[in-house]
Scaffold this motif. Structure first.
Motif, PDB file in Angstrom:
ATOM      1  N   GLU A  74      36.625  34.166  39.588  1.00  7.39           N
ATOM      2  CA  GLU A  74      36.703  32.880  40.275  1.00  7.39           C
ATOM      3  C   GLU A  74      37.557  31.911  39.451  1.00  7.39           C
ATOM      4  O   GLU A  74      38.447  31.226  39.984  1.00  7.39           O
ATOM      5  N   PHE A  75      37.291  31.869  38.159  1.00  7.16           N
ATOM      6  CA  PHE A  75      38.092  31.019  37.285  1.00  7.16           C
ATOM      7  C   PHE A  75      39.506  31.571  37.142  1.00  7.16           C
ATOM      8  O   PHE A  75      40.491  30.819  37.129  1.00  7.16           O
TER       9      PHE A  75
ATOM     10  N   ARG B  14      39.819  39.219  43.517  1.00  5.00           N
ATOM     11  CA  ARG B  14      38.496  38.580  43.441  1.00  5.00           C
ATOM     12  C   ARG B  14      37.602  39.033  44.588  1.00  5.00           C
ATOM     13  O   ARG B  14      36.426  39.375  44.386  1.00  5.00           O
ATOM     14  N   ASP B  15      38.143  39.049  45.799  1.00  4.46           N
ATOM     15  CA  ASP B  15      37.344  39.407  46.974  1.00  4.46           C
ATOM     16  C   ASP B  15      36.931  40.873  46.939  1.00  4.46           C
ATOM     17  O   ASP B  15      35.812  41.223  47.351  1.00  4.46           O
ATOM     18  N   ALA B  16      37.813  41.749  46.437  1.00  8.02           N
ATOM     19  CA  ALA B  16      37.472  43.167  46.341  1.00  8.02           C
ATOM     20  C   ALA B  16      36.347  43.377  45.336  1.00  8.02           C
ATOM     21  O   ALA B  16      35.419  44.170  45.570  1.00  8.02           O
ATOM     22  N   ALA B  17      36.415  42.674  44.207  1.00 12.46           N
ATOM     23  CA  ALA B  17      35.361  42.786  43.206  1.00 12.46           C
ATOM     24  C   ALA B  17      34.033  42.267  43.757  1.00 12.46           C
ATOM     25  O   ALA B  17      32.977  42.865  43.539  1.00 12.46           O
ATOM     26  N   ARG B  18      34.110  41.170  44.463  1.00 10.14           N
ATOM     27  CA  ARG B  18      32.904  40.597  45.053  1.00 10.14           C
ATOM     28  C   ARG B  18      32.280  41.563  46.058  1.00 10.14           C
ATOM     29  O   ARG B  18      31.054  41.745  46.088  1.00 10.14           O
ATOM     30  N   ALA B  19      33.116  42.220  46.851  1.00  9.40           N
ATOM     31  CA  ALA B  19      32.616  43.125  47.893  1.00  9.40           C
ATOM     32  C   ALA B  19      31.957  44.370  47.299  1.00  9.40           C
ATOM     33  O   ALA B  19      30.980  44.888  47.851  1.00  9.40           O
ATOM     34  N   SER B  20      32.476  44.858  46.169  1.00  7.80           N
ATOM     35  CA  SER B  20      31.958  46.096  45.583  1.00  7.80           C
ATOM     36  C   SER B  20      30.863  45.864  44.552  1.00  7.80           C
ATOM     37  O   SER B  20      30.232  46.822  44.097  1.00  7.80           O
ATOM     38  N   GLY B  21      30.671  44.617  44.145  1.00 10.47           N
ATOM     39  CA  GLY B  21      29.707  44.326  43.097  1.00 10.47           C
ATOM     40  C   GLY B  21      30.277  44.482  41.700  1.00 10.47           C
ATOM     41  O   GLY B  21      29.541  44.459  40.709  1.00 10.47           O
ATOM     42  N   SER B  22      31.592  44.635  41.621  1.00  9.31           N
ATOM     43  CA  SER B  22      32.265  44.719  40.320  1.00  9.31           C
ATOM     44  C   SER B  22      32.244  43.362  39.638  1.00  9.31           C
ATOM     45  O   SER B  22      32.483  42.335  40.268  1.00  9.31           O
ATOM     46  N   ARG B  23      31.978  43.342  38.348  1.00  6.29           N
ATOM     47  CA  ARG B  23      32.008  42.111  37.571  1.00  6.29           C
ATOM     48  C   ARG B  23      33.257  42.085  36.702  1.00  6.29           C
ATOM     49  O   ARG B  23      33.822  43.124  36.370  1.00  6.29           O
TER      50      ARG B  23
ATOM     51  N   HIS C 174      30.543  35.628  35.476  1.00  6.18           N
ATOM     52  CA  HIS C 174      30.843  35.034  34.179  1.00  6.18           C
ATOM     53  C   HIS C 174      31.639  33.749  34.388  1.00  6.18           C
ATOM     54  O   HIS C 174      32.427  33.642  35.327  1.00  6.18           O
ATOM     55  N   GLN C 175      31.449  32.764  33.520  1.00  8.67           N
ATOM     56  CA  GLN C 175      32.172  31.499  33.661  1.00  8.67           C
ATOM     57  C   GLN C 175      33.683  31.688  33.543  1.00  8.67           C
ATOM     58  O   GLN C 175      34.465  30.873  34.045  1.00  8.67           O
TER      59      GLN C 175
ATOM     60  N   LEU D 221      50.350  37.373  39.121  1.00  8.88           N
ATOM     61  CA  LEU D 221      51.417  36.371  39.196  1.00  8.88           C
ATOM     62  C   LEU D 221      51.527  35.767  40.588  1.00  8.88           C
ATOM     63  O   LEU D 221      52.395  34.929  40.826  1.00  8.88           O
ATOM     64  N   ASP D 222      50.650  36.168  41.475  1.00  9.27           N
ATOM     65  CA  ASP D 222      50.662  35.728  42.869  1.00  9.27           C
ATOM     66  C   ASP D 222      49.241  35.327  43.254  1.00  9.27           C
ATOM     67  O   ASP D 222      48.294  36.085  43.013  1.00  9.27           O
ATOM     68  N   ALA D 223      49.093  34.150  43.843  1.00  7.80           N
ATOM     69  CA  ALA D 223      47.752  33.652  44.152  1.00  7.80           C
ATOM     70  C   ALA D 223      47.050  34.516  45.196  1.00  7.80           C
ATOM     71  O   ALA D 223      45.845  34.758  45.097  1.00  7.80           O
TER      72      ALA D 223
END
Length: 296
Positions: free
Chosen positions: A272-273, A103-112, A267-268, A94-96
């Motif tokens: 990110e989306f 998103r950044d944590a997933a990107r850093a760990s390789g989580s999809r 994933h689309q 609920l907060d940007a």
């Protein structure tokens, strides 16, 4: 892929749990804040009742969340940092700032991750969107989604977060997910407050198309309606009625999460989306809070 289920409410029991089990993935167990409810759901699904969230994370490759967005976000952040893959319900937060942190944590760990915008995982909606893309020349859309969650037979009538946040945050993400696919990314939004939780949106797409939408989650039962139409050079094309069950759509989302984790690609309908949707909703919510363009 081994999944753990977080949540014990209606959406967990009827959609996420059965959906994972209908997919090509494995549901290992379930965890919720209420041990008694956790045990009931686990028994109904024939899986383990896990005693803690930490125990769930230790046992799985991925987590599917059926909890309110403000509960989901911090739990998913822990899972992302642990390298677990995420099947997130909408909205992701609920907060940007929180959404971007996830998103950044997933990107850093390789989580999809995939975000579960229900209609986007159904055959009927995907077929319609493919048809729109093949025809082209679309200039805008009209959406009227007036829901009456207070009706006695609604499974969401006692949902505190929906009562608090209203239509913008519950069905607004579905609107954005479908219209983005139909008409292109949304560049800006103008939000006008209506009666109760009703909100009227004007969306400008990067393509130049303009969409309008009326959303109400607690509208009058007699006014219940659910319709979306896209218009353009070829005429008017209505969105198809739902034919796929929510659990079957969830199964598709789970299989696509497993595929995107294996391929190592975003994933689309990933984070990110998911972040972009939250940012648009935060903008709209701020306009409503300020009374900007508020209805008299």
């Amino acid at each position: 892929m081994r999944f753990g289920l977080v949540g014990t409410g209606y959406w967990a029991r009827q959609t996420h749990g059965p959906g994972i089990q209908a997919s090509g993935q494995e549901l290992v167990g379930v965890w919720g804040r209420d041990p008694a409810k956790t045990a009931q759901v686990a028994q109904a699904l024939g899986v383990r009742a896990l005693g803690s969230y930490a125990e769930l994370l230790d046992a799985v490759d991925a987590v599917t969340y059926a909890v309110p967005p403000d509960v989901q976000a911090p739990l998913a952040l822990d899972a992302a940092r642990a390298g677990k893959h995420l099947l997130l319900d909408k909205p992701v937060a609920l907060d940007a700032a929180v959404a971007r942190e996830l998103r950044d944590a997933a990107r850093a760990s390789g989580s999809r991750a995939v975000v579960f915008f229900t209609a986007r995982y159904t055959a009927e909606t995907r077929s319609w969107l493919a048809e729109l893309a093949s025809i082209g020349g679309w200039r805008g859309s009209w959406t009227e989604w007036v829901v009456a969650n207070q009706r006695p037979d609604s499974p969401y009538k006692d949902s505190p977060w929906r009562q608090r946040e209203g239509a913008l945050w519950d069905i607004g993400p579905h609107l954005l997910a479908t219209l983005t696919a139909a008409l292109g990314p949304v560049r800006s939004v103008v939000a006008v407050a209506g009666v109760g939780d009703a909100v009227h949106l004007t969306l400008v797409h990067d393509s130049g198309a303009v969409s309008t939408a009326t959303l109400a989650l607690w509208g009058p039962p007699a006014a219940y309606t659910w319709g979306m139409r896209v218009w353009g050079e070829s005429g008017v094309s209505p969105a198809p009625p739902a034919a796929t069950t929510a659990d079957a759509a969830l199964a598709t989302a789970a299989d696509e999460l497993a595929a995107t984790a294996s391929d190592g690609v975003e994933h689309q309908l990933g984070l990110e989306f998911g972040v972009a949707v939250v940012e648009l909703l935060v903008d709209a919510a701020a306009q409503l809070a300020r009374g900007q363009c508020a209805a008299p």
